[in-house]
Write a protein that holds these residues in place. Sequence first.
Motif, PDB file in Angstrom:
ATOM      1  N   LEU A 102       0.876  -1.170   0.000  1.00 32.09           N
ATOM      2  CA  LEU A 102       0.000   0.000   0.000  1.00 32.09           C
ATOM      3  C   LEU A 102       0.911   1.216   0.000  1.00 32.09           C
ATOM      4  O   LEU A 102       2.018   1.172   0.564  1.00 32.09           O
ATOM      5  N   ASP A 103       0.452   2.300  -0.603  1.00 28.66           N
ATOM      6  CA  ASP A 103       1.249   3.523  -0.585  1.00 28.66           C
ATOM      7  C   ASP A 103       1.413   4.009   0.851  1.00 28.66           C
ATOM      8  O   ASP A 103       0.596   3.696   1.732  1.00 28.66           O
ATOM      9  N   THR A 106      -1.726   5.501   2.142  1.00 25.02           N
ATOM     10  CA  THR A 106      -2.938   4.660   2.152  1.00 25.02           C
ATOM     11  C   THR A 106      -3.077   4.004   3.522  1.00 25.02           C
ATOM     12  O   THR A 106      -2.073   3.608   4.128  1.00 25.02           O
ATOM     13  N   TYR A 133     -11.635  -0.580  -1.938  1.00 28.49           N
ATOM     14  CA  TYR A 133     -11.082   0.665  -1.396  1.00 28.49           C
ATOM     15  C   TYR A 133     -12.192   1.678  -1.175  1.00 28.49           C
ATOM     16  O   TYR A 133     -13.114   1.791  -1.994  1.00 28.49           O
ATOM     17  N   HIS A 185       0.198   2.350  -7.686  1.00 32.81           N
ATOM     18  CA  HIS A 185      -0.688   3.527  -7.636  1.00 32.81           C
ATOM     19  C   HIS A 185      -1.980   3.327  -8.434  1.00 32.81           C
ATOM     20  O   HIS A 185      -2.504   4.289  -9.003  1.00 32.81           O
ATOM     21  N   LEU A 186      -2.438   2.080  -8.521  1.00 35.29           N
ATOM     22  CA  LEU A 186      -3.543   1.795  -9.449  1.00 35.29           C
ATOM     23  C   LEU A 186      -4.763   2.687  -9.226  1.00 35.29           C
ATOM     24  O   LEU A 186      -5.282   3.294 -10.161  1.00 35.29           O
ATOM     25  N   VAL A 187      -5.224   2.758  -7.985  1.00 37.04           N
ATOM     26  CA  VAL A 187      -6.461   3.505  -7.745  1.00 37.04           C
ATOM     27  C   VAL A 187      -6.241   4.993  -8.028  1.00 37.04           C
ATOM     28  O   VAL A 187      -7.073   5.649  -8.683  1.00 37.04           O
ATOM     29  N   LYS A 188      -5.116   5.512  -7.600  1.00 34.29           N
ATOM     30  CA  LYS A 188      -4.851   6.945  -7.828  1.00 34.29           C
ATOM     31  C   LYS A 188      -4.803   7.246  -9.326  1.00 34.29           C
ATOM     32  O   LYS A 188      -5.328   8.261  -9.786  1.00 34.29           O
ATOM     33  N   LEU A 201      -7.166   7.372   0.772  1.00 35.81           N
ATOM     34  CA  LEU A 201      -7.417   6.011   0.265  1.00 35.81           C
ATOM     35  C   LEU A 201      -7.322   5.035   1.428  1.00 35.81           C
ATOM     36  O   LEU A 201      -6.322   5.040   2.164  1.00 35.81           O
TER      37      LEU A 201
HETATM   38  N1  URA Z   1      -3.917   2.014  -5.338  1.00 37.08           N
HETATM   39  C1  URA Z   1      -3.170   3.109  -5.051  1.00 37.08           C
HETATM   40  O1  URA Z   1      -3.138   4.064  -5.806  1.00 37.08           O
HETATM   41  N2  URA Z   1      -2.510   3.117  -3.863  1.00 37.08           N
HETATM   42  C2  URA Z   1      -2.557   2.098  -2.982  1.00 37.08           C
HETATM   43  O2  URA Z   1      -1.934   2.178  -1.920  1.00 37.08           O
HETATM   44  C3  URA Z   1      -3.330   0.974  -3.305  1.00 37.08           C
HETATM   45  C4  URA Z   1      -4.001   0.960  -4.490  1.00 37.08           C
END
Ligand code: URA
Length: 237
Positions: A102-103, A106, A133, A185-188, A201
């Motif tokens: 996790l970042d 996060t 998330y 950084h998938l979700v970001k 997050l």
């Molecule tokens: N996606 C993100 O951008 N950050 C995370 O820590 C996990 C998923």
Amino acid sequence: MELERLLRSQGFGSRPDCRELVRNGRVAINSEICDDPYAEFNPENLEFAVDGVRWRYTEKVYLVMNKPGGYEVSHQPHHHPSVFELLPKPLLTRGVQAVGRLDEDTTGLLLFTDDGQFIHRYTSPKKLIPKVYRVTTKHAIDEVQIADLLAGVVLNDEPKPIAAVAAEIVSDCVLKLTVTEGKYHLVKRMIAAVSNRVEALHREAIGGLSLPADIAVGQWRFLSAAEIRALTQTHCA
Ligand code: URA
């Protein structure tokens, strides 16, 4: 199993270190000090204490942490403390690793184990493990953004669009997003691709396991057998 070997398997140091621990009367089995390093015990579910701290023997160990913000998931952190500093030394000695990353900023559910196969299963891109998330965004989320996230967004350096498996508006600037991939950084990056921005997050769940409500921020605990089963029964590939 000899007590000395048992302690070694649980991360209490080399065999000579463990022998010393036992001989110095620092190890109790079922609440009684045992000072014979060669005493034999059936390790299954054995409860023991070292310097008064209680442990239970496990062949492999599985932990869940409520990761705080401001901690890096790395043994060699660059700018912040490491999440590994939040774990006791015997767990580190026995080789516990984080299951994915996790970042630093996060928060939420982070798993650790010394079971290499488990780590492989949960981090392999071929296994479609859902990760849920709670995303707080800078701008209000709208239905167009949700539709785009579900249809798939194009990210730099990715050969094909990446789609959320679920996306649901919780409130103006909060959405619940489920993804199966574990890219950097998938979700970001997905939220940026729909012209918004992640402000906070928090990972709520992995597979069939939600972050247990009894774990305060920065705390961890061992997973129960039922929780491990919930995790291992929920991968889709
Ligand atoms: N996606 C993100 O951008 N950050 C995370 O820590 C996990 C998923």
